[in-house]
Design a protein around this motif. Structure first.
Motif, PDB file in Angstrom:
ATOM      1  N   UNK A   1       0.815  -1.209   0.000  1.00 32.60           N
ATOM      2  CA  UNK A   1       0.000   0.000   0.000  1.00 32.60           C
ATOM      3  C   UNK A   1       0.850   1.260   0.000  1.00 32.60           C
ATOM      4  N   UNK A   2       1.891   1.296   0.859  1.00 33.27           N
ATOM      5  CA  UNK A   2       2.701   2.494   0.998  1.00 33.27           C
ATOM      6  C   UNK A   2       4.053   2.139   1.603  1.00 33.27           C
ATOM      7  N   UNK A   3       4.851   3.159   1.950  1.00 33.10           N
ATOM      8  CA  UNK A   3       6.206   2.897   2.418  1.00 33.10           C
ATOM      9  C   UNK A   3       6.230   2.244   3.789  1.00 33.10           C
ATOM     10  N   UNK A   4       5.169   2.388   4.593  1.00 34.81           N
ATOM     11  CA  UNK A   4       5.139   1.683   5.873  1.00 34.81           C
ATOM     12  C   UNK A   4       5.151   0.178   5.640  1.00 34.81           C
ATOM     13  N   UNK A   5       4.298  -0.295   4.731  1.00 30.58           N
ATOM     14  CA  UNK A   5       4.299  -1.727   4.437  1.00 30.58           C
ATOM     15  C   UNK A   5       5.625  -2.164   3.820  1.00 30.58           C
ATOM     16  N   UNK A   6       6.261  -1.280   3.057  1.00 30.40           N
ATOM     17  CA  UNK A   6       7.566  -1.604   2.485  1.00 30.40           C
ATOM     18  C   UNK A   6       8.605  -1.781   3.586  1.00 30.40           C
ATOM     19  N   UNK A   7       8.566  -0.915   4.592  1.00 32.04           N
ATOM     20  CA  UNK A   7       9.503  -1.022   5.708  1.00 32.04           C
ATOM     21  C   UNK A   7       9.252  -2.304   6.495  1.00 32.04           C
ATOM     22  N   UNK A   8       7.974  -2.619   6.734  1.00 27.58           N
ATOM     23  CA  UNK A   8       7.637  -3.858   7.439  1.00 27.58           C
ATOM     24  C   UNK A   8       8.234  -5.052   6.709  1.00 27.58           C
ATOM     25  N   UNK A   9       8.016  -5.120   5.395  1.00 28.04           N
ATOM     26  CA  UNK A   9       8.538  -6.253   4.622  1.00 28.04           C
ATOM     27  C   UNK A   9      10.058  -6.301   4.675  1.00 28.04           C
ATOM     28  N   UNK A  10      10.715  -5.144   4.544  1.00 29.68           N
ATOM     29  CA  UNK A  10      12.178  -5.116   4.533  1.00 29.68           C
ATOM     30  C   UNK A  10      12.756  -5.651   5.841  1.00 29.68           C
ATOM     31  N   UNK A  11      12.121  -5.313   6.965  1.00 30.23           N
ATOM     32  CA  UNK A  11      12.573  -5.853   8.246  1.00 30.23           C
ATOM     33  C   UNK A  11      12.288  -7.342   8.349  1.00 30.23           C
ATOM     34  N   UNK A  12      11.111  -7.747   7.896  1.00 32.12           N
ATOM     35  CA  UNK A  12      10.716  -9.145   8.051  1.00 32.12           C
ATOM     36  C   UNK A  12      11.586 -10.095   7.236  1.00 32.12           C
ATOM     37  N   UNK A  13      12.033  -9.666   6.058  1.00 27.36           N
ATOM     38  CA  UNK A  13      12.849 -10.559   5.233  1.00 27.36           C
ATOM     39  C   UNK A  13      14.342 -10.384   5.494  1.00 27.36           C
ATOM     40  N   UNK A  14      14.709  -9.423   6.372  1.00 28.88           N
ATOM     41  CA  UNK A  14      16.110  -9.267   6.739  1.00 28.88           C
ATOM     42  C   UNK A  14      16.902  -8.303   5.890  1.00 28.88           C
ATOM     43  N   UNK A  15      16.237  -7.485   5.046  1.00 28.51           N
ATOM     44  CA  UNK A  15      16.970  -6.465   4.306  1.00 28.51           C
ATOM     45  C   UNK A  15      17.548  -5.421   5.259  1.00 28.51           C
TER      46      UNK A  15
END
Length: 242
Positions: free
Chosen positions: A217-231
């Motif tokens: 949806x937006x950059x918040x969800x992008x940040x969530x994903x980046x943390x969750x996958x270990x980026x």
């Protein structure tokens, strides 16, 4: 004019927020609700730009209500909304409200697509600024506490779930992946542009492609994903070597 719906199970809290918001020349409160179930009906009728959503409420909590609002699972027939939007097309920005920051309910709401959250005791000007940010279609990643919540709970994601989300990153170009990493570290578009020697418009284009490819949806969800996958490593804000 920014149209706002206030959702909180305490009438005095709703009244306090209404007084703050209606003192602003560019904000109007178009509805109130005492729980998430009522909020779905109010949002459908009033078509707000922003929903102030309490996290913990009876009947239907803020997380479940946010998921229904933003996933489209609550689409229903009915008359056109107050702002002329077609029924089922309402996707407001959601600003979560909570009494303490390290709340797993807040993290779940951010994963569901909420654009950010504020503590209920935040200064009035911070609330007003947050509403304006979200009404513009931006995500509220500062105050930094939002990223701290993401980092705290992302580390609890099971390894199997983490691995399941990794393949989606293969659709990104190397440049898009770099943009995602920097955004996840909390950099604004302007700061990403400076770090990568790009124009800000180019960064915005890359980020838009990232969101589209990853169905975010937006950059918040992008940040969530980046943390969750270990980026980005929780506790450091820095991407691991790859």
């Amino acid at each position: 004019m920014i149209r706002v719906v206030i959702v909180d199970d305490q009438a005095m809290v709703r009244s306090g927020f209404r007084m703050i918001l209606e003192a602003e020349p560019d904000i109007t409160v178009v509805g109130e609700a005492a729980d998430g179930r009522e909020a779905l009906d109010v949002v459908h009728r009033a078509a707000p730009d922003v929903v102030l959503m309490d996290v913990r409420m009876p009947n239907l909590d803020g997380v479940a209500a946010t998921e229904r609002l933003l996933s489209g699972s609550d689409d229903r027939p009915g008359p056109a909304a107050a702002n002329g939007a077609a029924p089922g097309s309402i996707r407001p920005g959601v600003l979560m409200l909570t009494t303490f920051d390290l709340d797993d309910h807040v993290y779940a709401a951010l994963r569901a697509g909420a654009s950010g959250f504020l503590l209920k005791d935040s200064p009035a000007e911070q609330l007003v600024d947050a509403i304006r940010v979200i009404a513009r279609g931006d995500a509220l990643l500062d105050p930094a506490v939002t990223r701290r919540v993401i980092a705290e709970f992302a580390r609890q994601v099971p390894a199997a779930d983490r691995q399941a989300r990794l393949p989606s990153l293969r659709d990104l170009t190397e440049r898009e992946l770099d943009v995602l990493k920097l955004v996840a570290r909390g950099l604004s578009n302007a700061e990403v542009a400076e770090a990568m020697f790009l124009g800000e418009a180019t960064v915005k284009t890359h980020l838009g492609r990232v969101l589209a490819k990853l169905d975010l949806r937006d950059r918040v969800q992008a940040v969530v994903l980046a943390y969750e996958v270990g980026l980005v490593l929780p506790g450091t804000g820095n991407p691991p070597a790859v």
